[in-house]
Design an enzyme around this catalytic site. Sequence first.
Site, PDB file in Angstrom:
ATOM      1  N   ASP A  29       0.866  -1.187   0.000  1.00 41.87           N
ATOM      2  CA  ASP A  29       0.000   0.000   0.000  1.00 41.87           C
ATOM      3  C   ASP A  29       0.903   1.238   0.000  1.00 41.87           C
ATOM      4  O   ASP A  29       1.865   1.330   0.766  1.00 41.87           O
ATOM      5  CB  ASP A  29      -0.900  -0.015   1.245  1.00 41.87           C
ATOM      6  CG  ASP A  29      -2.031   1.000   1.144  1.00 41.87           C
ATOM      7  OD1 ASP A  29      -3.197   0.577   1.184  1.00 41.87           O
ATOM      8  OD2 ASP A  29      -1.748   2.218   1.049  1.00 41.87           O
ATOM      9  N   ILE A  30       0.583   2.182  -0.867  1.00 40.19           N
ATOM     10  CA  ILE A  30       1.412   3.370  -1.056  1.00 40.19           C
ATOM     11  C   ILE A  30       1.311   4.346   0.128  1.00 40.19           C
ATOM     12  O   ILE A  30       2.192   5.192   0.323  1.00 40.19           O
ATOM     13  CB  ILE A  30       1.027   4.068  -2.394  1.00 40.19           C
ATOM     14  CG1 ILE A  30       2.147   4.945  -2.909  1.00 40.19           C
ATOM     15  CG2 ILE A  30      -0.258   4.854  -2.273  1.00 40.19           C
ATOM     16  CD1 ILE A  30       3.322   4.191  -3.422  1.00 40.19           C
ATOM     17  N   GLU A  88     -12.269   3.791  -0.999  1.00 46.02           N
ATOM     18  CA  GLU A  88     -11.437   4.651  -1.851  1.00 46.02           C
ATOM     19  C   GLU A  88     -11.260   4.059  -3.242  1.00 46.02           C
ATOM     20  O   GLU A  88     -11.357   4.773  -4.238  1.00 46.02           O
ATOM     21  CB  GLU A  88     -10.075   4.862  -1.173  1.00 46.02           C
ATOM     22  CG  GLU A  88      -9.153   5.804  -1.927  1.00 46.02           C
ATOM     23  CD  GLU A  88      -7.748   5.864  -1.300  1.00 46.02           C
ATOM     24  OE1 GLU A  88      -7.617   5.775  -0.057  1.00 46.02           O
ATOM     25  OE2 GLU A  88      -6.791   5.975  -2.069  1.00 46.02           O
ATOM     26  N   HIS A  93      -9.932  -5.522  -2.756  1.00 49.61           N
ATOM     27  CA  HIS A  93      -8.578  -5.692  -2.226  1.00 49.61           C
ATOM     28  C   HIS A  93      -8.650  -6.014  -0.745  1.00 49.61           C
ATOM     29  O   HIS A  93      -9.490  -5.491  -0.025  1.00 49.61           O
ATOM     30  CB  HIS A  93      -7.710  -4.450  -2.464  1.00 49.61           C
ATOM     31  CG  HIS A  93      -8.331  -3.164  -2.021  1.00 49.61           C
ATOM     32  ND1 HIS A  93      -9.319  -2.540  -2.735  1.00 49.61           N
ATOM     33  CD2 HIS A  93      -8.108  -2.381  -0.942  1.00 49.61           C
ATOM     34  CE1 HIS A  93      -9.681  -1.425  -2.115  1.00 49.61           C
ATOM     35  NE2 HIS A  93      -8.966  -1.314  -1.013  1.00 49.61           N
ATOM     36  N   HIS A  95      -6.669  -5.805   2.707  1.00 51.82           N
ATOM     37  CA  HIS A  95      -5.560  -5.141   3.402  1.00 51.82           C
ATOM     38  C   HIS A  95      -4.944  -6.127   4.392  1.00 51.82           C
ATOM     39  O   HIS A  95      -5.655  -6.699   5.223  1.00 51.82           O
ATOM     40  CB  HIS A  95      -6.062  -3.950   4.231  1.00 51.82           C
ATOM     41  CG  HIS A  95      -6.626  -2.808   3.451  1.00 51.82           C
ATOM     42  ND1 HIS A  95      -5.881  -1.698   3.134  1.00 51.82           N
ATOM     43  CD2 HIS A  95      -7.865  -2.576   2.963  1.00 51.82           C
ATOM     44  CE1 HIS A  95      -6.645  -0.822   2.475  1.00 51.82           C
ATOM     45  NE2 HIS A  95      -7.857  -1.333   2.368  1.00 51.82           N
TER      46      HIS A  95
HETATM   47  P1  AMP Z   1      -9.923   1.431   0.503  1.00 43.71           P
HETATM   48  O1  AMP Z   1     -10.494   1.452  -0.899  1.00 43.71           O
HETATM   49  O2  AMP Z   1     -10.638   2.388   1.412  1.00 43.71           O
HETATM   50  O3  AMP Z   1      -9.870   0.039   1.067  1.00 43.71           O
HETATM   51  O4  AMP Z   1      -8.433   1.963   0.430  1.00 43.71           O
HETATM   52  C1  AMP Z   1      -7.657   1.887  -0.741  1.00 43.71           C
HETATM   53  C2  AMP Z   1      -6.196   1.711  -0.374  1.00 43.71           C
HETATM   54  O5  AMP Z   1      -5.455   1.692  -1.579  1.00 43.71           O
HETATM   55  C3  AMP Z   1      -5.616   2.816   0.515  1.00 43.71           C
HETATM   56  O6  AMP Z   1      -5.022   2.225   1.658  1.00 43.71           O
HETATM   57  C4  AMP Z   1      -4.590   3.498  -0.395  1.00 43.71           C
HETATM   58  O7  AMP Z   1      -3.451   3.962   0.300  1.00 43.71           O
HETATM   59  C5  AMP Z   1      -4.249   2.385  -1.366  1.00 43.71           C
HETATM   60  N1  AMP Z   1      -3.794   2.844  -2.675  1.00 43.71           N
HETATM   61  C6  AMP Z   1      -4.379   3.766  -3.477  1.00 43.71           C
HETATM   62  N2  AMP Z   1      -3.670   3.926  -4.615  1.00 43.71           N
HETATM   63  C7  AMP Z   1      -2.607   3.103  -4.517  1.00 43.71           C
HETATM   64  C8  AMP Z   1      -1.490   2.809  -5.369  1.00 43.71           C
HETATM   65  N3  AMP Z   1      -1.324   3.414  -6.555  1.00 43.71           N
HETATM   66  N4  AMP Z   1      -0.581   1.906  -4.958  1.00 43.71           N
HETATM   67  C9  AMP Z   1      -0.730   1.288  -3.764  1.00 43.71           C
HETATM   68  N5  AMP Z   1      -1.753   1.515  -2.917  1.00 43.71           N
HETATM   69  C10 AMP Z   1      -2.678   2.411  -3.284  1.00 43.71           C
END
Ligand code: AMP
Length: 130
Positions: A29-30, A88, A93, A95
């Site tokens: 995760d970025i 988001e 995905h 975590h």
């Molecule tokens: P959520 O959709 O709320 O479960 O969160 C999306 C997750 O994706 C967050 O923790 C972000 O930090 C992560 N994220 C978003 N864009 C990227 C990326 N380009 N590379 C890695 N992680 C990402």
Amino acid sequence: MPSIFTKIINKEIPCYNIVENDRFIAFLDINPNAKGHTLCVPKQEIDKIFDMPEKLYLDLMQFSREVAIALEKTVPCKRIGMSVVGLEVAHVHVHLIPLNEMKEMTFLNKVTQSDSEFKALAKAIAAHLT
Ligand code: AMP
């Protein structure tokens, strides 16, 4: 429009790749809650986890478990936490978060890492996968 994770899967944008096969990918995760925060993603773009076909869902859990075991061997922590949010990024995905404190599950607790730290970590986790 393809999700940001589909763009990662298609190599249109970079990621700190840990492992992938024909159906799943794991990358860091970025914006991590804790060092080693990893995302396990099906390559098929589906928004909500419980809309997944059952076999794909179960196989995602198996893939996530294998990555979690490697993650726990790599990052010192009390345990690996797992959560699914998707508010988001509308592409399933899982975590995986190395936990030492409850606040690391809150998504408000963020840590910063350099590009070289991310790269080294992804490589170290991958080395623990059999
Ligand atoms: P959520 O959709 O709320 O479960 O969160 C999306 C997750 O994706 C967050 O923790 C972000 O930090 C992560 N994220 C978003 N864009 C990227 C990326 N380009 N590379 C890695 N992680 C990402």
